[in-house]
Write a protein that holds these residues in place. Sequence first.
Motif, PDB file in Angstrom:
ATOM      1  N   ARG A 269     -24.062 -63.448  53.013  1.00  0.00           N
ATOM      2  CA  ARG A 269     -23.155 -63.843  52.296  1.00  0.00           C
ATOM      3  C   ARG A 269     -23.930 -65.560  51.351  1.00  0.00           C
ATOM      4  NH1 ARG A 269     -18.044 -63.547  53.856  1.00  0.00           N
ATOM      5  NH2 ARG A 269     -17.852 -61.847  55.933  1.00  0.00           N
ATOM      6  N   GLU A 270     -25.208 -65.520  52.239  1.00  0.00           N
ATOM      7  CA  GLU A 270     -25.978 -67.024  50.993  1.00  0.00           C
ATOM      8  C   GLU A 270     -26.382 -66.147  49.738  1.00  0.00           C
ATOM      9  OE1 GLU A 270     -26.032 -67.503  55.408  1.00  0.00           O
ATOM     10  OE2 GLU A 270     -26.617 -66.110  54.343  1.00  0.00           O
ATOM     11  N   ALA A 271     -26.370 -64.562  49.914  1.00  0.00           N
ATOM     12  CA  ALA A 271     -26.866 -64.123  48.820  1.00  0.00           C
ATOM     13  C   ALA A 271     -25.664 -64.290  47.071  1.00  0.00           C
ATOM     14  CB  ALA A 271     -27.177 -62.655  48.588  1.00  0.00           C
ATOM     15  N   LEU A 272     -24.912 -63.985  47.828  1.00  0.00           N
ATOM     16  CA  LEU A 272     -23.380 -63.832  47.466  1.00  0.00           C
ATOM     17  C   LEU A 272     -23.471 -65.143  46.751  1.00  0.00           C
ATOM     18  CD1 LEU A 272     -20.992 -61.945  46.545  1.00  0.00           C
ATOM     19  CD2 LEU A 272     -19.884 -63.058  48.855  1.00  0.00           C
ATOM     20  N   ARG A 273     -22.954 -65.878  47.732  1.00  0.00           N
ATOM     21  CA  ARG A 273     -23.056 -67.867  47.535  1.00  0.00           C
ATOM     22  C   ARG A 273     -23.218 -68.302  45.936  1.00  0.00           C
ATOM     23  NH1 ARG A 273     -25.759 -71.307  51.711  1.00  0.00           N
ATOM     24  NH2 ARG A 273     -26.981 -70.646  49.965  1.00  0.00           N
ATOM     25  N   ASP A 274     -25.187 -67.150  45.904  1.00  0.00           N
ATOM     26  CA  ASP A 274     -25.495 -67.631  45.198  1.00  0.00           C
ATOM     27  C   ASP A 274     -25.518 -67.273  43.851  1.00  0.00           C
ATOM     28  OD1 ASP A 274     -26.296 -69.816  46.634  1.00  0.00           O
ATOM     29  OD2 ASP A 274     -28.732 -69.022  46.897  1.00  0.00           O
ATOM     30  N   GLY A 275     -24.358 -66.626  43.461  1.00  0.00           N
ATOM     31  CA  GLY A 275     -24.277 -65.722  42.842  1.00  0.00           C
ATOM     32  C   GLY A 275     -24.740 -64.279  42.039  1.00  0.00           C
ATOM     33  N   HIS A 276     -25.523 -63.625  43.402  1.00  0.00           N
ATOM     34  CA  HIS A 276     -26.498 -62.584  43.240  1.00  0.00           C
ATOM     35  C   HIS A 276     -25.574 -61.378  43.702  1.00  0.00           C
ATOM     36  CE1 HIS A 276     -29.922 -64.910  42.302  1.00  0.00           C
ATOM     37  NE2 HIS A 276     -30.068 -65.605  43.612  1.00  0.00           N
ATOM     38  N   VAL A 277     -24.554 -61.016  42.266  1.00  0.00           N
ATOM     39  CA  VAL A 277     -23.965 -60.107  42.962  1.00  0.00           C
ATOM     40  C   VAL A 277     -24.037 -58.707  41.541  1.00  0.00           C
ATOM     41  CG1 VAL A 277     -21.533 -59.281  42.855  1.00  0.00           C
ATOM     42  CG2 VAL A 277     -22.086 -61.264  44.011  1.00  0.00           C
ATOM     43  N   SER A 278     -24.057 -57.280  42.079  1.00  0.00           N
ATOM     44  CA  SER A 278     -24.265 -56.950  40.498  1.00  0.00           C
ATOM     45  C   SER A 278     -23.662 -56.444  40.181  1.00  0.00           C
ATOM     46  CB  SER A 278     -25.031 -54.943  41.130  1.00  0.00           C
ATOM     47  OG  SER A 278     -23.823 -54.464  42.204  1.00  0.00           O
ATOM     48  N   GLY A 279     -23.335 -56.072  38.837  1.00  0.00           N
ATOM     49  CA  GLY A 279     -22.473 -55.394  37.511  1.00  0.00           C
ATOM     50  C   GLY A 279     -21.780 -53.469  38.640  1.00  0.00           C
ATOM     51  N   GLY A 280     -22.380 -53.117  39.206  1.00  0.00           N
ATOM     52  CA  GLY A 280     -21.909 -52.326  39.810  1.00  0.00           C
ATOM     53  C   GLY A 280     -21.456 -52.440  40.533  1.00  0.00           C
ATOM     54  N   THR A 281     -21.563 -53.394  41.770  1.00  0.00           N
ATOM     55  CA  THR A 281     -20.488 -54.319  42.533  1.00  0.00           C
ATOM     56  C   THR A 281     -19.037 -54.329  42.245  1.00  0.00           C
ATOM     57  OG1 THR A 281     -21.950 -54.665  44.417  1.00  0.00           O
ATOM     58  CG2 THR A 281     -20.282 -55.937  44.706  1.00  0.00           C
ATOM     59  N   ARG A 282     -19.119 -55.447  41.462  1.00  0.00           N
ATOM     60  CA  ARG A 282     -17.584 -55.420  40.169  1.00  0.00           C
ATOM     61  C   ARG A 282     -16.920 -54.637  39.778  1.00  0.00           C
ATOM     62  NH1 ARG A 282     -18.214 -60.677  40.692  1.00  0.00           N
ATOM     63  NH2 ARG A 282     -19.962 -62.162  40.093  1.00  0.00           N
ATOM     64  N   ARG A 283     -17.209 -53.806  39.482  1.00  0.00           N
ATOM     65  CA  ARG A 283     -16.933 -52.419  39.234  1.00  0.00           C
ATOM     66  C   ARG A 283     -15.784 -51.696  40.217  1.00  0.00           C
ATOM     67  NH1 ARG A 283     -21.538 -52.478  35.380  1.00  0.00           N
ATOM     68  NH2 ARG A 283     -22.409 -50.871  36.773  1.00  0.00           N
ATOM     69  N   ASN A 284     -17.260 -51.812  40.944  1.00  0.00           N
ATOM     70  CA  ASN A 284     -16.550 -50.975  42.215  1.00  0.00           C
ATOM     71  C   ASN A 284     -14.868 -51.793  42.561  1.00  0.00           C
ATOM     72  OD1 ASN A 284     -18.465 -49.520  42.774  1.00  0.00           O
ATOM     73  ND2 ASN A 284     -19.963 -50.517  44.390  1.00  0.00           N
ATOM     74  N   LEU A 285     -14.827 -52.955  43.002  1.00  0.00           N
ATOM     75  CA  LEU A 285     -13.720 -53.796  42.714  1.00  0.00           C
ATOM     76  C   LEU A 285     -12.531 -54.130  42.346  1.00  0.00           C
ATOM     77  CD1 LEU A 285     -12.584 -55.907  45.441  1.00  0.00           C
ATOM     78  CD2 LEU A 285     -13.703 -58.097  44.628  1.00  0.00           C
ATOM     79  N   ASP A 286     -12.814 -53.507  40.759  1.00  0.00           N
ATOM     80  CA  ASP A 286     -12.430 -53.541  39.550  1.00  0.00           C
ATOM     81  C   ASP A 286     -11.504 -51.954  40.094  1.00  0.00           C
ATOM     82  OD1 ASP A 286     -12.755 -56.136  38.654  1.00  0.00           O
ATOM     83  OD2 ASP A 286     -14.040 -55.027  37.197  1.00  0.00           O
TER      84      ASP A 286
END
Length: 340
Positions: A269-286
Amino acid sequence: MTELDAPARYRLTQYAHGGGCACKIPPGELETMVADLRGVPDPTLLVGLDHGDDAAAVRIGSAPETTTGGQAVVSTADFFTPVVDDAYDWGRIAAANALSDVYAMGARPILAVNLLCWPRDLLPMELAREVLRGGLDVGVLAGCPVAGGHSVDDPEPKYGMAVTGIGDPEALLRNDSGRPGTPLTLTKPLGIGVLNTRHKATGEVFPQAVAAMTELNAAASTAALKAGARCATDVTGFGLLGHLLKLTRASDVSAVLDPAAVPYLDGAREALRDGHVSGGTRRNLDWVRPHCDLDGIDEDTALLLADAQTSGGLLIAGEIPGAPVIGELVPRGEHLIAVR
């Protein structure tokens, strides 16, 4: 600097555009690409392209006119760009990830061959040897011979394996065998993707993520079969939501997830909070969002549920000892997945 010190000079993740299973072709694009590709029909083919399962399976050893008996041969291939900077650990992770496809089908790996792409003008061959050593050690741990393979001179390092396994054709774990009323169990915590993305950006090392990625899914597979499960998939590059979407669609059911029951690695959760989200993860959610009811959770939780895992756990339709139940399969509804 000694020969043993030399690998420390290289951060392997900096030689790749993506990392681990997050570098997969997006699931929506992949499905469109292979939609009309069909080979020779064969009654011995048990699992093929139809539902995008974890591996292919074919029946051997039975009479040609029968559809029972014999043995299932399971076949898969998986490789990816560096997910960690340590060459030996990357080899271990990639091998465990490739073997996972066989375990996810309820089969036992019996042979693996290496798939190696290496920028020989950029990175020393001793590093490539460390990658192969890591893969070999995981093969030993799995009791699976690693015998040869194929290598290519490539601008970007990539490593993985093609793996062959065997199993009971009547007891395979498939993603099209889910039934309403069955609990959903997850055998490894999520958060591998965001921690790996942080590692790539900062160089911080997360032993808990490495430990999760190198853990074989052999025991989970055996436990699932012992519990009578017939439906499962592993959670890798398409995230929990993506792989669950494929399972519910293949099984013609829906799923309800309890977000409070989903386990996460320390620091995720701390990594997410600090913006460490891959493009693959965002494409998955889309990709999954149109098929999901996500009104009951915030965007951060949705991203973690879609987080692109590398060598993640098994998602099993059934209960197994020591693993949390995170939801349930239900009759097909308006949405394939509801998180509440």
